[in-house]
Design a protein around this motif. Structure first.
Motif, PDB file in Angstrom:
ATOM      1  N   ARG A 211     114.580 -49.202  45.526  1.00 57.68           N
ATOM      2  CA  ARG A 211     113.857 -49.662  46.712  1.00 57.68           C
ATOM      3  C   ARG A 211     114.573 -49.178  47.976  1.00 57.68           C
ATOM      4  O   ARG A 211     115.689 -48.668  47.889  1.00 57.68           O
ATOM      5  N   ASN A 213     116.771 -48.676  51.285  1.00 62.10           N
ATOM      6  CA  ASN A 213     118.069 -49.135  51.795  1.00 62.10           C
ATOM      7  C   ASN A 213     119.129 -49.506  50.775  1.00 62.10           C
ATOM      8  O   ASN A 213     120.148 -50.081  51.127  1.00 62.10           O
ATOM      9  N   GLY A 215     120.651 -47.222  49.240  1.00 64.78           N
ATOM     10  CA  GLY A 215     121.647 -46.149  49.382  1.00 64.78           C
ATOM     11  C   GLY A 215     121.327 -44.891  48.601  1.00 64.78           C
ATOM     12  O   GLY A 215     122.214 -44.109  48.284  1.00 64.78           O
ATOM     13  N   SER A 217     119.631 -42.095  49.499  1.00 66.22           N
ATOM     14  CA  SER A 217     119.930 -40.821  50.172  1.00 66.22           C
ATOM     15  C   SER A 217     121.423 -40.668  50.406  1.00 66.22           C
ATOM     16  O   SER A 217     121.947 -39.562  50.334  1.00 66.22           O
ATOM     17  N   SER A 218     122.118 -41.786  50.655  1.00 61.94           N
ATOM     18  CA  SER A 218     123.575 -41.689  50.828  1.00 61.94           C
ATOM     19  C   SER A 218     124.214 -41.143  49.556  1.00 61.94           C
ATOM     20  O   SER A 218     125.106 -40.295  49.604  1.00 61.94           O
ATOM     21  N   LEU A 261     114.449 -37.387  50.084  1.00 60.36           N
ATOM     22  CA  LEU A 261     115.728 -38.030  50.424  1.00 60.36           C
ATOM     23  C   LEU A 261     116.623 -37.114  51.263  1.00 60.36           C
ATOM     24  O   LEU A 261     117.336 -37.557  52.129  1.00 60.36           O
ATOM     25  N   ARG A 268     112.147 -41.363  58.809  1.00 58.13           N
ATOM     26  CA  ARG A 268     112.677 -42.707  58.573  1.00 58.13           C
ATOM     27  C   ARG A 268     111.603 -43.608  57.980  1.00 58.13           C
ATOM     28  O   ARG A 268     110.642 -43.144  57.387  1.00 58.13           O
ATOM     29  N   ASN A 322     125.265 -49.721  43.686  1.00 59.33           N
ATOM     30  CA  ASN A 322     125.888 -49.091  44.848  1.00 59.33           C
ATOM     31  C   ASN A 322     126.449 -50.164  45.799  1.00 59.33           C
ATOM     32  O   ASN A 322     126.214 -51.352  45.608  1.00 59.33           O
ATOM     33  N   LYS A 323     127.148 -49.735  46.804  1.00 58.50           N
ATOM     34  CA  LYS A 323     127.781 -50.616  47.810  1.00 58.50           C
ATOM     35  C   LYS A 323     128.834 -51.511  47.159  1.00 58.50           C
ATOM     36  O   LYS A 323     129.009 -52.669  47.538  1.00 58.50           O
ATOM     37  N   ASP A 325     131.792 -51.331  47.477  1.00 59.10           N
ATOM     38  CA  ASP A 325     132.834 -51.639  48.466  1.00 59.10           C
ATOM     39  C   ASP A 325     132.552 -52.973  49.154  1.00 59.10           C
ATOM     40  O   ASP A 325     133.463 -53.622  49.651  1.00 59.10           O
ATOM     41  N   LEU A 326     131.306 -53.388  49.190  1.00 60.13           N
ATOM     42  CA  LEU A 326     130.952 -54.620  49.897  1.00 60.13           C
ATOM     43  C   LEU A 326     130.937 -55.843  48.985  1.00 60.13           C
ATOM     44  O   LEU A 326     131.222 -56.952  49.430  1.00 60.13           O
ATOM     45  N   SER A 352     130.299 -46.526  45.240  1.00 55.88           N
ATOM     46  CA  SER A 352     130.091 -46.721  46.672  1.00 55.88           C
ATOM     47  C   SER A 352     129.886 -45.360  47.311  1.00 55.88           C
ATOM     48  O   SER A 352     130.762 -44.495  47.239  1.00 55.88           O
ATOM     49  N   ALA A 353     128.709 -45.203  47.925  1.00 57.67           N
ATOM     50  CA  ALA A 353     128.421 -43.926  48.574  1.00 57.67           C
ATOM     51  C   ALA A 353     129.314 -43.755  49.794  1.00 57.67           C
ATOM     52  O   ALA A 353     129.584 -42.637  50.220  1.00 57.67           O
TER      53      ALA A 353
HETATM   54  P1  GDP Z   1     117.887 -45.426  50.845  1.00 54.60           P
HETATM   55  O1  GDP Z   1     116.756 -46.019  51.585  1.00 54.60           O
HETATM   56  O2  GDP Z   1     117.963 -46.038  49.486  1.00 54.60           O
HETATM   57  O3  GDP Z   1     117.893 -43.946  50.789  1.00 54.60           O
HETATM   58  O4  GDP Z   1     119.220 -45.937  51.565  1.00 54.60           O
HETATM   59  P2  GDP Z   1     120.184 -45.152  52.582  1.00 54.60           P
HETATM   60  O5  GDP Z   1     120.965 -44.132  51.853  1.00 54.60           O
HETATM   61  O6  GDP Z   1     119.412 -44.742  53.776  1.00 54.60           O
HETATM   62  O7  GDP Z   1     121.207 -46.324  52.913  1.00 54.60           O
HETATM   63  C1  GDP Z   1     120.793 -47.523  53.548  1.00 54.60           C
HETATM   64  C2  GDP Z   1     121.947 -48.105  54.332  1.00 54.60           C
HETATM   65  O8  GDP Z   1     122.985 -48.511  53.441  1.00 54.60           O
HETATM   66  C3  GDP Z   1     122.583 -47.110  55.281  1.00 54.60           C
HETATM   67  O9  GDP Z   1     122.930 -47.813  56.458  1.00 54.60           O
HETATM   68  C4  GDP Z   1     123.843 -46.634  54.527  1.00 54.60           C
HETATM   69  O10 GDP Z   1     124.855 -46.238  55.402  1.00 54.60           O
HETATM   70  C5  GDP Z   1     124.220 -47.888  53.778  1.00 54.60           C
HETATM   71  N1  GDP Z   1     124.951 -47.588  52.538  1.00 54.60           N
HETATM   72  C6  GDP Z   1     124.545 -46.752  51.550  1.00 54.60           C
HETATM   73  N2  GDP Z   1     125.430 -46.749  50.541  1.00 54.60           N
HETATM   74  C7  GDP Z   1     126.441 -47.589  50.877  1.00 54.60           C
HETATM   75  C8  GDP Z   1     127.657 -48.017  50.230  1.00 54.60           C
HETATM   76  O11 GDP Z   1     128.005 -47.614  49.110  1.00 54.60           O
HETATM   77  N3  GDP Z   1     128.418 -48.913  50.882  1.00 54.60           N
HETATM   78  C9  GDP Z   1     128.075 -49.388  52.118  1.00 54.60           C
HETATM   79  N4  GDP Z   1     128.888 -50.252  52.690  1.00 54.60           N
HETATM   80  N5  GDP Z   1     126.934 -49.010  52.738  1.00 54.60           N
HETATM   81  C10 GDP Z   1     126.113 -48.125  52.147  1.00 54.60           C
END
Ligand code: GDP
Length: 459
Positions: A211, A213, A215, A217-218, A261, A268, A322-323, A325-326, A352-353
């Motif tokens: 879904r 956000n 991560g 694309s990150s 992506l 956006r 993902n994430k 780190d948080l 963590s991206a």
């Molecule tokens: P997408 O919609 O799934 O492609 O999500 P994005 O790649 O645009 O990421 C959404 C938000 O999450 C952005 O603000 C990224 O910087 C943040 N983000 C993505 N991966 C990570 C992660 O591993 N750790 C943290 N802290 N933030 C992340």
């Protein structure tokens, strides 16, 4: 088909010595003929299977009615579909007779015959006449019970087993219900073709789903930015211009871009709906799906929907938390939830991206799944497992007859497809079917891999 019988190709060659037969559009691909009484929905089915609104029409000399032929493809197998225009034995007009004669010829040349009936009407006298003819056909027959728009009609369709022609597949050509199962049955019965070898040469294709956000694309950008990843700029080799060919440790991989992506900077939110459609298309082209989730939220219902989407596109699936780190949610709990809620039971990797932690494990994990997805399991091992499973939990019983599991064989791979011969397929309950599937999955290390099991009664 047995050895002494002429192959469909030989029969075709024989026919061609005279006037050009219905296989005049020669492609070298297996030929699947659609027959049936008028108005049972042959054209709708033809269009559904070829994915066209308007079919290519092959106008036969001297015949005013058209016979239609078109290409179709499923799981890397291409075949030609011929709509014979119907056998109406009762039609006394010269055209009617000519059409019938051509239909008969198409049957002689076919590698597989789809006999289409109207499930809501049952077998009519006209159908019985066709069935009689098909009993003498060389090619295997699938009984397609069309107009099965709901469960009630699907049940009605089961009565067509009585025709004695073999497997009955209920479909709704109009709404698409059951068409995937029909394509599975078709592909499974086609003669082995060189097309498979070609498909095996293609690099594994991986897509990233999830879904907004989480991560996606990150992760994609981080992967493409990794030092050990070489990004090729050769759109010609990939199946879609937006796909990216990369090389990791000398191994080529196609990353199918979901929802643009890589261009994320420019496009956006607000395009999410369109993105969803693109994501689905990418999944259809892929072997493995990485379903990305957000560790701060665990596994949500929308994540499960994405897992489900990947399974329906027949992708092997890896869940990526993902994430990391948080937040670091309890992995056992997450695994448990996935097991309970998803049939395919995908494994989990964390990353963590942002910090890069765990990223290097994603591609190797996806490739491991890919290997399992393409695996071939020896028939002997399958049948040892089958015997043990039948002992552990005997099949369900109905009206004094118990389901007995007789023989299990793998009929295809990527994804693995199996044929399970039983005494009576209608005895298989949903619950028992799921149990069996999951046991086989566990036993043969197919967690995260979609399985197709086709039940067959013994002829
Ligand atoms: P997408 O919609 O799934 O492609 O999500 P994005 O790649 O645009 O990421 C959404 C938000 O999450 C952005 O603000 C990224 O910087 C943040 N983000 C993505 N991966 C990570 C992660 O591993 N750790 C943290 N802290 N933030 C992340």
């Amino acid at each position: 088909m047995t050895g002494e019988r002429p192959t469909a190709a030989e029969r075709r060659a024989r026919t061609r010595r005279g006037a050009p037969g219905p296989a005049a559009i020669a492609t070298g691909q297996p030929l699947v003929a659609i027959v049936g009484y008028p108005n049972v929905g042959k054209s709708t089915l033809f269009n559904r299977l070829t994915g066209r609104r308007e079919a290519v029409v092959d106008r036969m000399p001297g015949v005013t009615r058209d016979r239609r032929q078109g290409g179709a493809e499923w799981r890397g197998r291409a075949f030609q579909l011929v709509d014979t225009g119907g056998i109406d034995a009762a039609d006394p007009t010269p055209i009617g007779r000519q059409v019938a004669a051509q239909a008969v010829r198409a049957l002689e040349e076919a590698d597989l015959i789809l006999f289409v009936l109207d499930a809501t009407a049952g077998a009519t006298p006209g159908d019985l006449e066709i069935a009689e003819r098909l009993r003498r056909a060389q090619a295997p027959v699938i009984v397609v019970a069309n107009k099965a728009d709901g469960e009630a009609q699907e049940l009605q369709a089961q009565a067509l087993w009585a025709l004695g022609l073999g497997e009955v597949v209920p479909v709704s050509a109009l709404h698409g219900r059951g068409v995937g199962e029909l394509l599975d049955a078709i592909v499974e019965r086609l003669p082995a073709a060189p097309a498979v070898a070609e498909a095996e040469e293609r690099p594994p294709a991986i897509c990233i789903l999830g879904r907004p956000n989480v991560g996606k694309s990150s992760i994609l950008n981080a992967l493409l930015g990794e030092e050990r990843v070489v990004v090729h700029d050769r759109p010609g080799t990939t199946r879609d211009p937006v796909d990216t060919l990369i090389e990791v440790n000398g191994r080529q991989i196609i990353l199918t871009d979901t929802a643009g992506l890589r261009r994320r900077g420019r496009m956006r939110e607000g395009v999410e709906h369109y993105s969803q459609i693109r994501a689905l298309q990418a999944a259809e082209r892929s072997d493995v799906a990485l379903v990305v989730c957000d560790a701060t939220e665990g596994i949500t219902d929308s994540d499960l929907a994405a897992v489900d989407q990947a399974a329906r596109a027949h992708c092997a699936t890896l869940v990526v938390m993902n994430k990391w780190d948080l937040a670091q949610p309890d992995l056992d709990a997450l695994t448990g939830k996935l097991r309970a809620k998803s049939r395919q039971r995908p494994p989990i990797e964390v990353c963590s991206a942002v910090t890069g932690e765990g990223l290097h494990r994603l591609i190797p994990a996806a490739l491991r799944l890919y290997e399992r997805y393409r695996s071939r399991i020896p028939t002997h091992d399958l049948n040892t497992a089958l015997r043990e499973l039948a002992e552990e939990r005997p099949g369900p019983r109905r009206r004094g007859t118990r389901l007995s599991l007789r023989y299990l064989v793998q009929t295809g791979s990527a994804p693995p497809q199996f044929r399970l011969e039983v005494n009576d397929p209608s005895l298989v309950t949903r619950d028992y079917g799921f149990w069996l599937e999951n046991r086989l999955r566990r036993r043969f290390d197919l967690e995260g891999v979609p399985l197709v099991i086709v039940y067959r009664g013994r002829d």
